[in-house]
Design a protein around this motif. Structure first.
Motif, PDB file in Angstrom:
ATOM      1  N   VAL A  77      -6.753   6.814   1.345  1.00 40.83           N
ATOM      2  CA  VAL A  77      -6.857   5.348   1.368  1.00 40.83           C
ATOM      3  C   VAL A  77      -6.865   4.917   2.828  1.00 40.83           C
ATOM      4  CG1 VAL A  77      -5.801   3.181   0.684  1.00 40.83           C
ATOM      5  CG2 VAL A  77      -5.629   5.169  -0.832  1.00 40.83           C
ATOM      6  N   TYR A 123      -5.108  -5.201  -2.239  1.00 41.56           N
ATOM      7  CA  TYR A 123      -4.131  -4.431  -3.017  1.00 41.56           C
ATOM      8  C   TYR A 123      -4.708  -4.063  -4.380  1.00 41.56           C
ATOM      9  CZ  TYR A 123       0.241  -3.369  -5.480  1.00 41.56           C
ATOM     10  OH  TYR A 123       1.227  -2.761  -6.206  1.00 41.56           O
ATOM     11  N   PHE A 174       0.810  -1.219   0.000  1.00 38.66           N
ATOM     12  CA  PHE A 174       0.000   0.000   0.000  1.00 38.66           C
ATOM     13  C   PHE A 174       0.847   1.275   0.000  1.00 38.66           C
ATOM     14  CE2 PHE A 174      -3.705  -2.429   2.112  1.00 38.66           C
ATOM     15  CZ  PHE A 174      -4.154  -2.833   0.865  1.00 38.66           C
ATOM     16  N   VAL A 232     -11.531  -1.785   3.292  1.00 43.06           N
ATOM     17  CA  VAL A 232     -10.695  -0.900   2.480  1.00 43.06           C
ATOM     18  C   VAL A 232     -11.590   0.180   1.896  1.00 43.06           C
ATOM     19  CG1 VAL A 232      -9.151  -0.724   0.504  1.00 43.06           C
ATOM     20  CG2 VAL A 232      -9.125  -2.783   1.924  1.00 43.06           C
ATOM     21  N   VAL A 287     -11.370   3.775  -0.389  1.00 41.52           N
ATOM     22  CA  VAL A 287     -10.601   4.732  -1.195  1.00 41.52           C
ATOM     23  C   VAL A 287     -11.574   5.831  -1.616  1.00 41.52           C
ATOM     24  CG1 VAL A 287      -9.155   5.076  -3.213  1.00 41.52           C
ATOM     25  CG2 VAL A 287      -9.096   2.874  -2.008  1.00 41.52           C
ATOM     26  N   VAL A 333      -7.269  -1.185  -4.104  1.00 43.43           N
ATOM     27  CA  VAL A 333      -6.637   0.125  -3.970  1.00 43.43           C
ATOM     28  C   VAL A 333      -6.005   0.553  -5.289  1.00 43.43           C
ATOM     29  CG1 VAL A 333      -4.829   1.408  -2.774  1.00 43.43           C
ATOM     30  CG2 VAL A 333      -6.257  -0.206  -1.504  1.00 43.43           C
ATOM     31  N   LEU A 374      -2.370   7.573   3.037  1.00 43.86           N
ATOM     32  CA  LEU A 374      -2.659   6.221   3.511  1.00 43.86           C
ATOM     33  C   LEU A 374      -2.883   6.232   5.018  1.00 43.86           C
ATOM     34  CD1 LEU A 374      -2.833   3.120   3.110  1.00 43.86           C
ATOM     35  CD2 LEU A 374      -0.347   3.048   3.419  1.00 43.86           C
TER      36      LEU A 374
END
Length: 417
Positions: free
Chosen positions: A338, A317, A283, A349, A351, A320, A299
């Motif tokens: 993020v 992953y 990340f 997660v 974003v 993102v 992040l």
């Protein structure tokens, strides 16, 4: 699911009702002179009538103890026969009648049907075939028939009616038992065929997935490896530093594409051993790469990264990476946050990007026209593989938000070894 009929859900109540009805019928028929009732009944006849009622009421347990019911009614019939002759204590009004009550017809049905079913259930089989139990039932029914038909009196009428009284029930029992076993065998065959069909379908799907994975790996890897080799050769032979750097970046991108191809093939087939596809540890690099190309990103991680299993980390992953790629394409200049939350049961997660600055539309960079429009669709399919959920849509502040919720642990072939 269809509910069973009332009589199947309450067999005891049905048997008790049948026993009571047949007891009343036998009592009435006896008093009407159709069996052993004498013309001048005394105390013995009335006591015997009570014994007959008790014997007929034993039909209430005909499912649990069919042989006992036959023994009870047979013993009562033998008692009446002995009292008539040779003891001479009882003098029936019509010596050509059967002494056995009508309940014997239903009692004769039980030994060959219920005994087989109970022994079949105890043995765990579906055919209910027990030679010893069948022989015992046949012996008991043979003795029962002799007692009811009184063959020593050589009366064709009594013998014929007695044989019919004790033979119809066993014949019906054999028919229904054979029919039940046939239905069970057909049902088991259908279930086995359904299981085999399901296994064949699973095998065909696995083979097709393996075939697609092999073709994808062979074809795409061949082309990408050629690109990597040519980029490496260009880096070595280029005269200026700018060309060498571009060739190196191209070679690195090709190597990364090959690694990602290995991961995709692993999803189609099985997770490859030693998979080095970036996981949650990648990340920071993604965020730094996005910031370097002009899309400021931040992040925020909460929790322990180790809670995410390898497959979950790789899937997160990709979420993102796809979200950041979409921001660069459709909202250049927007700020991106993020946020990754690691929990024991799930990994979340998010974003989220702000509204892009005025005049920095997506049409200006030309990237919006390069996509296939299937990025989010592919992400949803990948999320389904790990039993996760994905939501993507406009945010209240005019930006865009992508939120994925994944289980923290997804077992794979590599973790099952």
């Amino acid at each position: 699911m269809t509910r069973a009929p009332w009589h199947r859900r309450h067999p005891v109540a049905v048997d008790v009702a049948i026993a009571v009805v047949l007891t009343l019928v036998d009592t009435w028929s006896t008093l009407a002179g159709q069996t052993w009732w004498p013309e001048d009944p005394g105390a013995t006849a009335h006591v015997l009538l009570g014994v007959q009622a008790a014997a007929c009421l034993s039909l209430a347990v005909r499912r649990r103890a069919p042989l006992t019911v036959v023994a009870v009614l047979g013993a009562f019939t033998l008692l009446v026969t002995l009292l008539v002759a040779p003891l001479g204590v009882l003098a029936p009004a019509d010596r050509g009648n059967l002494w056995a009550p009508f309940s014997t017809a239903l009692a004769a049905y039980g030994p060959l049907f219920y005994t087989q079913r109970r022994q079949g259930c105890r043995s765990g089989g579906t055919d209910g075939a027990d030679p010893r139990g069948r022989r015992t039932a046949l012996v008991v029914l043979a003795l029962f028939t002799v007692v009811v038909a009184r063959p020593w009196e050589l009366s064709p009428t009594v013998i014929t009616i007695g044989l019919l009284r004790t033979a119809v029930g066993p014949l019906l029992a054999l028919y229904f038992d054979a029919r039940r076993r046939l239905v069970l065998a057909l049902t088991e065959r259908a279930e086995r065929a359904e299981r085999e069909r399901h296994l064949l379908a699973e095998q065909a799907r696995a083979e097709e997935r393996a075939r697609l994975a092999g073709e994808m790996h062979d074809v795409v890897t061949h082309r990408v490896s050629l690109m990597v080799l040519q980029a490496g050769a260009l880096r070595m032979t280029a005269a200026d530093e700018t060309t060498r750097q571009a060739a190196e970046e191209l070679r690195a991108a090709g190597c990364q594409a090959m690694e990602e191809l290995r991961d995709l093939v692993g999803i189609l087939r099985t997770a490859p051993e030693g998979d080095r596809t970036p996981s949650v540890g990648g990340f920071p690099a993604l965020v730094a790469e996005s910031t370097a190309v002009g899309v400021p990103a931040e992040l925020v991680e909460e929790g322990d990264r180790s809670l995410a299993s390898p497959v979950v980390g790789r899937t997160a992953y990709r979420v993102v990476r796809e979200a950041l790629t979409n921001v660069r394409k459709h909202a250049p200049g927007a700020r991106v946050t993020v946020r990754v939350e690691y929990e024991e049961a799930q990994v979340r997660v998010t974003v989220r990007n702000t509204r892009p600055p005025e005049g920095a539309g997506a049409a200006g960079n030309g990237l919006a026209r390069t996509g296939s429009g299937l990025g989010i669709v592919n992400l949803r399919q990948r999320m389904e593989l790990v039993h996760g959920t994905l939501r993507a849509g406009p945010a209240p502040d005019g930006g865009f938000s992508v939120e994925a919720v994944l289980p923290a642990y997804v077992p794979t072939a590599e973790t099952a070894v």
